[in-house]
Design a protein around this motif. Structure first.
Motif, PDB file in Angstrom:
ATOM      1  N   CYS A 150      15.081   7.504   1.692  1.00 41.21           N
ATOM      2  CA  CYS A 150      14.001   8.789   1.846  1.00 41.21           C
ATOM      3  C   CYS A 150      13.361   8.638   3.017  1.00 41.21           C
ATOM      4  O   CYS A 150      13.029   9.818   3.445  1.00 41.21           O
ATOM      5  N   LEU A 151      13.138   7.294   3.437  1.00 42.88           N
ATOM      6  CA  LEU A 151      12.477   7.372   4.839  1.00 42.88           C
ATOM      7  C   LEU A 151      13.147   6.570   5.771  1.00 42.88           C
ATOM      8  O   LEU A 151      12.824   5.172   6.095  1.00 42.88           O
ATOM      9  N   SER A 152      14.414   7.008   6.072  1.00 44.23           N
ATOM     10  CA  SER A 152      15.217   6.193   6.941  1.00 44.23           C
ATOM     11  C   SER A 152      15.701   7.003   8.237  1.00 44.23           C
ATOM     12  O   SER A 152      16.739   6.603   8.786  1.00 44.23           O
ATOM     13  N   ALA A 388      11.450  12.778   6.482  1.00 45.06           N
ATOM     14  CA  ALA A 388      11.399  12.190   4.972  1.00 45.06           C
ATOM     15  C   ALA A 388      12.332  13.032   3.731  1.00 45.06           C
ATOM     16  O   ALA A 388      12.558  14.167   3.956  1.00 45.06           O
ATOM     17  N   MET A 389      13.038  12.454   3.226  1.00 41.73           N
ATOM     18  CA  MET A 389      13.662  12.803   1.866  1.00 41.73           C
ATOM     19  C   MET A 389      14.846  13.499   2.187  1.00 41.73           C
ATOM     20  O   MET A 389      16.159  13.294   1.637  1.00 41.73           O
ATOM     21  N   TRP A 498       4.133  14.521   4.661  1.00 38.18           N
ATOM     22  CA  TRP A 498       5.798  14.497   4.505  1.00 38.18           C
ATOM     23  C   TRP A 498       6.146  14.575   3.168  1.00 38.18           C
ATOM     24  O   TRP A 498       7.570  15.393   3.185  1.00 38.18           O
ATOM     25  N   TYR A 499       5.541  14.772   2.156  1.00 42.97           N
ATOM     26  CA  TYR A 499       6.312  15.087   0.868  1.00 42.97           C
ATOM     27  C   TYR A 499       6.325  16.655   0.965  1.00 42.97           C
ATOM     28  O   TYR A 499       7.357  17.108   0.012  1.00 42.97           O
ATOM     29  N   MET A 500       5.543  17.364   1.616  1.00 40.27           N
ATOM     30  CA  MET A 500       5.515  18.764   1.538  1.00 40.27           C
ATOM     31  C   MET A 500       6.564  19.026   3.073  1.00 40.27           C
ATOM     32  O   MET A 500       6.713  20.402   3.198  1.00 40.27           O
ATOM     33  N   VAL A 510       8.016  22.453   1.423  1.00 41.87           N
ATOM     34  CA  VAL A 510       8.584  22.644  -0.230  1.00 41.87           C
ATOM     35  C   VAL A 510       8.231  21.235  -0.745  1.00 41.87           C
ATOM     36  O   VAL A 510       8.212  20.199   0.143  1.00 41.87           O
ATOM     37  N   PHE A 511       7.527  21.302  -1.964  1.00 47.81           N
ATOM     38  CA  PHE A 511       7.326  20.017  -2.645  1.00 47.81           C
ATOM     39  C   PHE A 511       8.368  19.305  -2.812  1.00 47.81           C
ATOM     40  O   PHE A 511       9.435  19.870  -3.782  1.00 47.81           O
ATOM     41  N   MET A 512       8.988  18.241  -2.389  1.00 49.91           N
ATOM     42  CA  MET A 512      10.272  17.681  -2.490  1.00 49.91           C
ATOM     43  C   MET A 512      10.577  16.902  -3.722  1.00 49.91           C
ATOM     44  O   MET A 512      11.683  16.597  -4.164  1.00 49.91           O
TER      45      MET A 512
END
Ligand code: NA7
Length: 558
Positions: A150-152, A388-389, A498-500, A510-512
């Motif tokens: 997710c964090l790559s 992210a994600m 970054w979650y959003m 978007v809330f991922m």
């Protein structure tokens, strides 16, 4: 669970399954699928296993989940034999652990290193995925498992003049393997998230001058990292089974020692005592202090005030302390963990630039020009995070049934069912990606749950001669609602993080992930018990298989 019959069995293929990525997710999937007797090939861009812990070698890189919890549970021999040296493992130790797992289970023979996957295309006639890598090799497989992290996908902002910088430029998430000699250098660090917070004290200790460029101030809790006391690890190992079962049944897949009480139900003195108690405990468990600080603005105000006080206690210069005090609410971004962060700003060789009041105008060959001054630099370090994600999957050209592109179906944000499958992409499964707890849980635990569940699904398909599985559009749409609902009560969804998707210009808001590991596992169990409700299965027809269209691809060897 609707069944449709008709397609012939898959045509000739190189492997039963291809797995993208050899981080913890890829290794867990390899182990699980091999256990089913399938032939598996893992494709990995790096030269070794480890994923995030292969790339993120910046000074100070350390996991923010306790090592005894941030480890695999699938093998009791493994967890009994491996001995962690610290409460929070450093990057080198985590990489050694990943290498140990790879060696112990003889995984390397099924992994191709130094091959970055560039495309994955579904052939509807042959019922196969064709996966290509950046060296123009291709392989075919019946299952394609995306375990790419997710964090790559690093994110580096475009800043005017960056190309003209004559010094060295580094990114925390792509730190040189052999390290960097920064002694006596004038370093500019951009970004104060988890990586920047951990790197700051280390960069400040290089003897040169460190300038930290801060856009949003960090909530940073100390980790109080330490070695283990005599007998402490033995006790954990003796009780691993019980502990793992307990962690598995928590909302975050790890123990945050939740107090279970509201910040508003105790008086100010007791509240302060509890904040100090959890501060002294340190780490992400600080979030367990009260059950409403991440939910209720009034409770949240009390934790914000506690941080303000803490920062003022530590940072001697009041103006610097004020700049370091977050203006956003606690829990609307990921909590940062690391020791000596605020303390570093008391050092005479460390400066803080608040980009909100003094933005970067441009980068010059010999430094950074801000609105108010010029800062001469030898080195620039970007700790500016990740796309992210979704970023990692979207930079692969993924095409499903009818040539549908993932980049188009995800144009408004990630669309998945359980975070595992996607309508239009048969037999493509994602490990710990968007739509699952992943980054909001102990990610190793989240990975293991996915490896088990996806493995069960594949075993079910193999046993029942099911050649293709994908979720329905309806199940996927309902899952989007479930993901939103899971987090609707959290202040997190009101903030910019970054979650959003807020850290990447133009990315849909978007809330991922899905919030709530234990809720999620219960849903997955119910879906499984209901015969994989929400998935459409296609059974093998009576006719013999036919070959994939076109030339037979070159096999990817280890
Ligand atoms: P994060 O947590 O996304 O942090 C990135 C930091 O970089 C954050 O402070 C950002 O400020 C800052 N940033 C991003 N873009 C810019 C620009 N253009 N200018 C200045 N500053 C910028 O990434 P990390 O690598 O620290 O951590 C990611 C995860 O990895 C972490 O959660 C752990 O799980 C491990 P912002 O907050 O956006 O204002």
């Amino acid at each position: 669970m609707p069944h449709a019959s008709g397609p012939t069995p898959p045509g000739p293929h190189d492997f039963d399954a291809v797995v993208v990525g050899a981080g913890f997710a890829g290794m867990a999937m390899l182990h699980r699928l091999r256990g089913l007797g399938l032939s598996v090939r893992v494709l990995e861009a790096a030269e070794d296993v480890g994923g995030a812990w292969f790339w993120n070698r910046y000074p100070g890189a350390r996991c923010d989940v306790e090592s005894i919890q941030y480890s695999f549970r699938f093998s009791d021999e493994l967890q009994q034999d491996w001995t962690w040296s610290e409460r929070y493992a450093s990057q080198p130790e985590l990489l050694r652990y990943a290498q140990h797992v790879a060696d112990r289970f003889d995984m390397r023979k099924d992994i191709s290193f130094g091959r970055r996957v560039t495309s994955a295309t579904y052939d509807e006639r042959a019922l196969l995925w064709s996966v290509t890598t950046d060296d123009d090799a291709m392989l075919t497989a019946r299952y394609c498992i995306m375990a790419a992290g997710c964090l790559s996908c690093p994110s580096r902002p475009e800043i005017e003049g960056l190309q003209s910088f004559a010094g060295d430029i580094y990114q925390t998430s792509a730190w040189p393997r052999d390290g960097v000699d920064l002694a006596g250098k004038r370093i500019g660090l951009i970004g104060t998230g988890s990586s920047g917070v951990q790197a700051t004290p280390q960069l400040a200790a290089q003897g040169g001058r460190l300038t930290v460029f801060q856009r949003s101030a960090a909530y940073a809790v100390p980790d109080h990292n330490r070695g283990f006391n005599a007998g402490e690890l033995d006790e954990v190992k003796r009780n691993y089974k019980t502990l793992r079962a307990h962690w598995w049944n928590t909302p975050r897949g790890m123990d945050l020692h939740p107090s279970g009480i509201s910040a508003l139900e105790v008086d100010a003195a007791e509240r302060e005592r509890m904040y100090e108690e959890y501060w002294a405990r340190g780490g992400v468990a600080f979030q367990g202090v009260f059950n409403d600080v991440a939910v209720n603005p009034e409770a949240n105000d009390t934790i914000n005030a506690f941080f303000r006080k803490k920062i003022r206690e530590v940072v001697k210069d009041p103006a610097t302390a004020e700049k370091l005090t977050p203006k956003h609410r606690f829990s609307t971004k990921r909590l940062c963990v690391g020791s000596g962060y605020y303390e570093a700003f008391n050092k005479p060789n460390v400066d803080l630039v608040d980009l909100r009041e003094n933005p970067i105008a441009r980068i010059m060959p010999d430094g950074v020009e801000t609105a108010k001054s010029f800062i001469p630099l030898d080195v620039l370090v970007f700790a500016t995070g990740f796309d992210a994600m979704t970023g990692t999957l979207l930079r692969i050209d993924v095409r499903g049934r009818g040539g549908c592109r993932l980049s188009e179906t995800w144009a408004e944000g990630p669309a998945t069912y359980l975070g595992i499958g996607m309508a239009g992409f048969p037999n493509l499964f994602v490990v710990a990606g968007p739509g699952s707890p992943s980054v909001l849980a102990n990610v190793i635990t989240a990975i293991e749950q996915h490896a088990l569940w996806i493995g069960d699904l594949v075993a079910h398909m193999e046993k029942n001669r099911i050649v293709a599985a994908e979720p329905t559009e309806a199940a996927q749409a309902e899952w989007r609602r479930q993901c939103d609902k899971s987090a609707a009560h959290l202040l997190l969804v009101k903030g910019n993080s970054w979650y959003m998707g807020s850290n990447i210009p133009g990315k849909p808001r978007v809330f991922m992930p899905f919030y709530g590991f234990s809720d999620y596992t219960a849903i997955c169990e119910n879906v499984q018990a209901a015969g994989y409700e929400g998935f459409v299965f296609r059974e093998a027809g009576a006719k013999a298989g036919h070959a994939a269209a076109g030339v037979r691809p070159r096999r990817v060897d280890a």
